[in-house]
Motif scaffolding. Structure first.
Motif, PDB file in Angstrom:
ATOM      1  N   ARG A  86       0.800  -1.221   0.000  1.00 13.55           N
ATOM      2  CA  ARG A  86       0.000   0.000   0.000  1.00 13.55           C
ATOM      3  C   ARG A  86       0.830   1.265   0.000  1.00 13.55           C
ATOM      4  O   ARG A  86       0.383   2.290  -0.487  1.00 13.55           O
ATOM      5  N   GLU A  87       1.995   1.210   0.617  1.00 16.64           N
ATOM      6  CA  GLU A  87       2.790   2.427   0.721  1.00 16.64           C
ATOM      7  C   GLU A  87       4.250   2.074   0.950  1.00 16.64           C
ATOM      8  O   GLU A  87       4.563   1.086   1.612  1.00 16.64           O
ATOM      9  N   LYS A  88       5.099   2.909   0.409  1.00 12.66           N
ATOM     10  CA  LYS A  88       6.536   2.792   0.636  1.00 12.66           C
ATOM     11  C   LYS A  88       7.060   4.185   0.949  1.00 12.66           C
ATOM     12  O   LYS A  88       6.757   5.143   0.241  1.00 12.66           O
ATOM     13  N   ARG A  89       7.815   4.292   2.026  1.00 13.14           N
ATOM     14  CA  ARG A  89       8.412   5.569   2.410  1.00 13.14           C
ATOM     15  C   ARG A  89       9.920   5.402   2.500  1.00 13.14           C
ATOM     16  O   ARG A  89      10.411   4.480   3.149  1.00 13.14           O
ATOM     17  N   GLU A  90      10.627   6.305   1.883  1.00 10.28           N
ATOM     18  CA  GLU A  90      12.093   6.321   1.965  1.00 10.28           C
ATOM     19  C   GLU A  90      12.512   7.281   3.065  1.00 10.28           C
ATOM     20  O   GLU A  90      11.839   8.282   3.319  1.00 10.28           O
ATOM     21  N   ASP A  91      13.634   6.993   3.702  1.00  8.08           N
ATOM     22  CA  ASP A  91      14.201   7.876   4.732  1.00  8.08           C
ATOM     23  C   ASP A  91      13.189   8.287   5.787  1.00  8.08           C
ATOM     24  O   ASP A  91      13.142   9.432   6.222  1.00  8.08           O
ATOM     25  N   HIS A  92      12.390   7.338   6.217  1.00 11.02           N
ATOM     26  CA  HIS A  92      11.370   7.584   7.245  1.00 11.02           C
ATOM     27  C   HIS A  92      12.019   7.409   8.621  1.00 11.02           C
ATOM     28  O   HIS A  92      12.624   6.369   8.898  1.00 11.02           O
ATOM     29  N   PRO A  93      11.893   8.411   9.501  1.00  7.59           N
ATOM     30  CA  PRO A  93      12.461   8.250  10.844  1.00  7.59           C
ATOM     31  C   PRO A  93      11.682   7.200  11.634  1.00  7.59           C
ATOM     32  O   PRO A  93      10.449   7.203  11.636  1.00  7.59           O
ATOM     33  N   LEU A  94      12.415   6.303  12.277  1.00  8.95           N
ATOM     34  CA  LEU A  94      11.758   5.296  13.102  1.00  8.95           C
ATOM     35  C   LEU A  94      11.140   5.963  14.321  1.00  8.95           C
ATOM     36  O   LEU A  94      11.745   6.852  14.920  1.00  8.95           O
ATOM     37  N   GLU A  95       9.972   5.519  14.693  1.00  4.02           N
ATOM     38  CA  GLU A  95       9.261   6.103  15.823  1.00  4.02           C
ATOM     39  C   GLU A  95       9.985   5.857  17.136  1.00  4.02           C
ATOM     40  O   GLU A  95       9.895   6.651  18.061  1.00  4.02           O
ATOM     41  N   THR A  96      10.717   4.751  17.225  1.00  3.80           N
ATOM     42  CA  THR A  96      11.415   4.396  18.449  1.00  3.80           C
ATOM     43  C   THR A  96      12.831   4.964  18.509  1.00  3.80           C
ATOM     44  O   THR A  96      13.453   4.938  19.562  1.00  3.80           O
ATOM     45  N   ALA A  97      13.346   5.451  17.388  1.00  2.88           N
ATOM     46  CA  ALA A  97      14.683   6.044  17.324  1.00  2.88           C
ATOM     47  C   ALA A  97      14.694   6.991  16.121  1.00  2.88           C
ATOM     48  O   ALA A  97      15.090   6.604  15.025  1.00  2.88           O
ATOM     49  N   GLU A  98      14.230   8.211  16.325  1.00  2.00           N
ATOM     50  CA  GLU A  98      14.005   9.134  15.216  1.00  2.00           C
ATOM     51  C   GLU A  98      15.266   9.509  14.441  1.00  2.00           C
ATOM     52  O   GLU A  98      15.180   9.959  13.302  1.00  2.00           O
ATOM     53  N   SER A  99      16.431   9.297  15.032  1.00  2.00           N
ATOM     54  CA  SER A  99      17.667   9.598  14.307  1.00  2.00           C
ATOM     55  C   SER A  99      17.990   8.530  13.262  1.00  2.00           C
ATOM     56  O   SER A  99      18.800   8.748  12.374  1.00  2.00           O
ATOM     57  N   ILE A 100      17.320   7.393  13.357  1.00  2.00           N
ATOM     58  CA  ILE A 100      17.527   6.301  12.396  1.00  2.00           C
ATOM     59  C   ILE A 100      16.476   6.394  11.304  1.00  2.00           C
ATOM     60  O   ILE A 100      15.284   6.455  11.579  1.00  2.00           O
TER      61      ILE A 100
END
Length: 176
Positions: free
Chosen positions: A62-76
């Motif tokens: 349904r969706e693909k996101r590139e360079d999405h910040p992880l919710e548990t570690a936003e720097s990743i």
């Protein structure tokens, strides 16, 4: 916000995005989504046909996101792929499976966090790479070296989680 609840905003966003997606189902083959020739080039770690074969559900990317910040570690940053299965509704919404792909130095952090989060939430990581909690598996980790692929069911109720638990090793085996 606990790690378990960190995905609630994403789930709400996913519901909004899915509502706007319509029902543009792709080609089917015997009632299942057929793997398009370009499926290997979509940048997502699991082919829809492989996910469908592993779970006996009909999945769509349904969706693909590139360079999405992880919710548990936003720097990743991760490549995030959201798959849905309308034939396993969860409180009126399609079942959602998410795959996060992290490469480079951050892959080691994701692997460490997976094991820590699993343990912190009362689970155990199995040799298959799955995290079992309360008799069910709703997440797993695949990948080696400088690549980590975390795969998890976003909104599975207890009955669906129990039903799909035996499928999780096959889901992880389908990660490419």
């Amino acid at each position: 916000m606990t790690p378990k609840h960190a995905f609630l905003p994403l789930l709400a966003l996913t519901g909004v995005l899915l509502a706007g997606c319509g029902s543009s189902a792709g080609p089917t083959e015997g009632g299942r989504a057929a793997a398009a020739p370009a499926a290997a080039a979509d940048g997502c770690p699991i082919a829809v046909a492989d996910l469908s074969a592993a779970t006996s559900l009909t999945w769509q990317l349904r969706e693909k996101r590139e360079d999405h910040p992880l919710e548990t570690a936003e720097s990743i940053k991760a490549t995030v792929c959201l798959y849905t299965a309308a034939d396993a509704p969860q409180d009126g919404d399609p079942l959602v499976l998410r795959a996060d792909v992290v490469t480079g130095a951050d892959a080691a952090t994701v692997k460490d966090n997976f094991a820590k989060t699993c343990a912190d939430n009362g689970g155990q990581v199995a040799k298959s790479g799955t995290c079992e909690r309360s008799g069910a598996v709703v997440e797993g980790l695949a990948g080696g070296g400088d690549r980590a692929v975390e795969v998890y069911l976003v909104n599975a109720d207890k009955a669906t989680a129990a039903k799909l638990t035996p499928s999780f090793p096959a889901i992880l085996a389908a990660v490419r």
